[in-house]
Design an enzyme around this catalytic site. Structure first.
Site, mmCIF file in Angstrom:
data_model
loop_
_atom_site.group_PDB
_atom_site.id
_atom_site.type_symbol
_atom_site.label_atom_id
_atom_site.label_comp_id
_atom_site.label_asym_id
_atom_site.label_seq_id
_atom_site.Cartn_x
_atom_site.Cartn_y
_atom_site.Cartn_z
ATOM 1 N N HIS A 59 3.713 -2.320 3.075
ATOM 2 C CA HIS A 59 3.770 -0.971 2.486
ATOM 3 C C HIS A 59 5.078 -0.793 1.737
ATOM 4 O O HIS A 59 6.147 -0.973 2.335
ATOM 5 C CB HIS A 59 3.649 0.087 3.595
ATOM 6 C CG HIS A 59 2.305 0.071 4.259
ATOM 7 N ND1 HIS A 59 2.008 -0.824 5.265
ATOM 8 C CD2 HIS A 59 1.185 0.799 4.034
ATOM 9 C CE1 HIS A 59 0.747 -0.618 5.636
ATOM 10 N NE2 HIS A 59 0.233 0.352 4.913
ATOM 11 N N ASP B 49 0.814 -1.218 0.000
ATOM 12 C CA ASP B 49 0.000 0.000 0.000
ATOM 13 C C ASP B 49 0.846 1.266 0.000
ATOM 14 O O ASP B 49 2.015 1.265 0.401
ATOM 15 C CB ASP B 49 -0.875 0.042 1.262
ATOM 16 C CG ASP B 49 -1.976 -1.000 1.242
ATOM 17 O OD1 ASP B 49 -1.943 -1.884 0.361
ATOM 18 O OD2 ASP B 49 -2.858 -0.927 2.109
HETATM 19 ZN ZN ZN Z 1 -2.432 3.024 3.427
#
Ligand code: ZN
Length: 484
Positions: A450, A308
């Protein structure tokens, strides 16, 4: 995939009530205030400034930080443009100070529990000018835990000719300040909620004047637009106020730098040159997927790694190289403002067989926005992804996993949460992140990571090596869903 209960994120619905600024388009009324039942979006309403294509800015990096946890919801970003180091340092100082205050006030951010659930810090950026020897950026901060309106904006300016960072008042010549302030007062007095005496006091004191005159930019037709945060020059109930001085009015009062900013806003040149001595070039991986994935997740162990908040330079390119080495596919839930900056990385990810999903434009908690703001957050991002890859996404991941029936109803995109949270935004430790995945992963899990953090990307080879040896296959979320 494991089955999830719906995240109970209705907490804030209807509890936030702000007055939003209604900015006007070019040639429109010079400013007005309106009411909204939802909070003002972290991005100001469509700005009358000319839009800038950030992918044309050579060597641009977007510095992002965020959590994915509703107990500690924050997302910050600011640009790092080669040559404008002094301006980058000013934005970094501001963002880090706000973030440190936010994190210190929430026990949950530092591994504790409770506290400020749902109170979110969001700092996003918008390029105003990136042309010739001029760079202009607006940082918009949404922080309902702070004093004032919870929404504030500041413009940052860089003068490449002088090699100097400038604040908004630097657009006006020193010896014209009196005339400029007089015109502002004339335009503000008589507005609802503005007290003339208090306004005089605010604008005559240098410190308070600098604090309220921190958001100024030119409109596409050369006028100067001055934005005041809610409560800056009027009672809070009056909302945010805007004054736009026409080109004819303001031009005689501009500094030499202000005149160059005005010119580069109205008629941008083709390129930006801030006199940087070194502009890093980012290698974009060229791996190409060999056809569709034929992995049958009914027969073999699958796992869907998801990354992400990117794309990020240089982390995403490094990650693509790791994935290609193991013939692994993953899903990237990209943030629109980063897609706009680095469409080449998104294209490279898609070409290598990865899936591109939508993670909103600038990572707000969607459950606190109006329906129109949710639609805008998701549609702008889908359009940026389609422009980069030729294909619109079908999946979205709500920031912080915060989704409710209203958000679901605002989009045809399918929401994707996760089964295994590595908490890699909190633990910047590649070995710990890798061990969390390796120790806890189960068949058909969706794993949250991430790619804005070098430590998370560094964990990936160990994850791929170990789990491949255990018979796992790395597939996209859509592939996992389609073959289960
Ligand atoms: Zn996020």
């Amino acid at each position: 995939m494991r089955i999830h209960p719906l995240v109970p994120s209705l907490l804030l619905l209807g509890t936030l009530s702000f007055t939003a600024a209604c900015s006007s388009g070019p040639g429109g009324p010079s400013g007005s205030a309106g009411a909204s039942s939802a909070r003002p979006g972290p991005t100001p309403d469509p700005s009358p400034v000319r839009s800038v294509d950030p992918s044309k800015i050579k060597g641009l990096k977007i510095v992002s930080d965020s959590s994915e946890n509703t107990s500690c919801p924050f997302a910050t970003s600011y640009p790092d443009v080669p040559g404008a180091e002094a301006m980058t340092a000013a934005m970094k100082k501001y963002v880090e100070r706000r973030l440190a205050t936010f994190r210190s006030e929430s026990a949950a951010c530092e591994g504790g529990t409770g506290g400020t659930e749902g109170v979110e810090l969001n700092i996003s950026h918008q390029f105003l000018v990136a042309s010739g020897d001029v760079l202009g950026v607006r940082l918009s901060t949404h922080d309902p835990s702070g004093a004032g309106s919870g929404l504030s904006a500041t413009t940052y300016w860089y003068d490449g000719k002088a090699g100097a960072y400038r604040t908004a008042p630097g657009l006006v010549a020193d010896d014209s300040r009196g005339a400029f302030l007089g015109a502002l007062k004339d335009r503000l007095k008589g507005r609802e909620g503005v007290d003339a005496a208090a306004l005089d006091d605010t604008l005559s004191d240098p410190a308070s004047r600098a604090a309220v005159l921190d958001d100024m930019a030119f409109t596409a037709d050369g006028g100067l637009r001055v934005d005041f945060d809610r409560g800056d020059v009027g009672v809070p109930a009056a909302g945010a106020l805007t004054v736009t001085l026409s080109k004819e009015t303001v031009t005689p009062w501009l500094s030499a730098f202000g005149k160059r900013v005005q010119r580069q806003t109205v008629t941008p040149s083709r390129s930006l040159d801030l006199g940087a001595t070194h502009i890093p070039t980012q290698a974009v991986p060229t791996h190409t997927a060999s056809g569709d994935d034929d992995t049958d997740c009914k027969r073999v162990r699958c796992v869907a790694l998801t990354f992400d908040d990117g794309p990020a330079v240089p982390e995403t390119a490094t990650l693509l190289t790791h994935l290609a080495r193991y013939r692994a596919r993953a899903t990237f839930f990209t943030v629109g403002q980063n897609v706009a900056a680095h469409p080449d990385l998104v294209r490279a990810a898609a070409r290598a067989g990865n899936e591109i999903g939508n993670h909103s434009w600038n990572h707000p908690d969607l459950t606190t926005l109006s329906r129109g703001q949710v639609v805008s957050q998701l549609n702008r991002t889908s359009a940026a992804i389609k422009a980069a890859t030729g294909k619109a996404p079908t999946l979205f991941r709500p920031p912080y996993g915060a989704v409710n029936p209203r958000v679901r109803a605002a989009t045809r995109l399918s929401p994707v949460l996760w089964d295994l949270d590595t908490e890699d935004w909190k633990y910047r430790d590649a070995d710990k992140v890798a061990r969390t995945v390796i120790d806890k992963v189960r068949r058909n899990d969706v794993v949250l990571l991430h790619d804005i953090h070098p430590t998370s990307v560094a964990a990936v080879p160990q994850i791929l090596r170990t789990l491949t040896a255990r018979g796992y296959h790395f597939v996209t979320v859509s592939h996992l869903r389609a073959t289960l």
